[in-house]
Design an enzyme around this catalytic site. Structure first.
Site, short mmCIF file in Angstrom:
data_model
loop_
_atom_site.label_atom_id
_atom_site.label_comp_id
_atom_site.label_asym_id
_atom_site.label_seq_id
_atom_site.Cartn_x
_atom_site.Cartn_y
_atom_site.Cartn_z
N LYS A 84 0.85 -1.20 0.00
CA LYS A 84 0.00 0.00 0.00
C LYS A 84 0.88 1.24 0.00
O LYS A 84 2.06 1.18 0.33
CB LYS A 84 -0.94 -0.01 1.21
CG LYS A 84 -0.21 -0.13 2.54
CD LYS A 84 -1.17 -0.41 3.67
CE LYS A 84 -0.42 -0.53 5.00
NZ LYS A 84 -1.33 -0.75 6.12
N ASP A 125 -4.29 -4.96 8.57
CA ASP A 125 -4.66 -4.70 7.17
C ASP A 125 -5.98 -5.34 6.76
O ASP A 125 -6.52 -5.05 5.70
CB ASP A 125 -3.54 -5.15 6.23
CG ASP A 125 -2.41 -4.15 6.17
OD1 ASP A 125 -2.65 -2.96 6.48
OD2 ASP A 125 -1.30 -4.54 5.81
#
Length: 152
Positions: A84, A125
């Site tokens: 990310k 996450d």
């Protein structure tokens, strides 16, 4: 066919161990997920940062989402899957797959045969392990790389 009783499917790439990831054999390379900004301010990433340092070394590699940053420590590789852009973002399965593919290439080029990891992407996450494990199996299916997943 040899296999541990914990394997769900015949020929599974993944072995599960209950215990401390950092107590894995010194010959295993370690794997976890981080963001492009290399913050590592929460979850198991904090422990990786404390144990292996190298934040500036990681930043200098300028890796983007879907790539892998690598440190070499004590004769083994530490893999940082970049999944990310920022620490506050959530990863996608696509970025996870791309970063796993990049790690696989590095493993094959550098003779890495054993990887130890937590349930990557599934803590803070919030990815689903059944999806993540399926991606790992697919990415590594044509290799001899052994993967051990540690859970507490």
């Amino acid at each position: 066919m040899a296999g541990s009783p914990n394997e769900d499917s015949e020929g599974s790439r993944i072995t599960y161990v209950k215990g401390d990831l950092f107590a894995c054999p010194q010959t295993d390379s370690l794997v976890h997920c981080i963001s492009e900004d290399c913050r590592m301010g929460a979850g198991i990433a904090v422990l990786f940062k404390k144990k292996f340092g190298g934040v500036q070394e990681l930043l200098n590699q300028q890796k983007k989402s879907g790539e892998v940053a690598v440190l070499k420590r004590d004769g083994r590789y530490i893999y940082y899957l970049i999944t990310k852009k920022r620490a506050s973002h959530k990863p996608t399965y696509e970025n996870l797959r791309k970063s796993l593919e990049a790690m696989k290439s590095h493993c094959l080029k550098n003779g890495v045969t054993d990887l130890s990891m937590p349930r990557i992407g599934c803590g803070l996450d919030r990815l689903q392990w059944e999806n993540v494990s399926a991606i790992i199996e697919e990415v590594f299916e044509a290799t001899d790389i052994r993967i051990t997943v540690y859970t507490l």
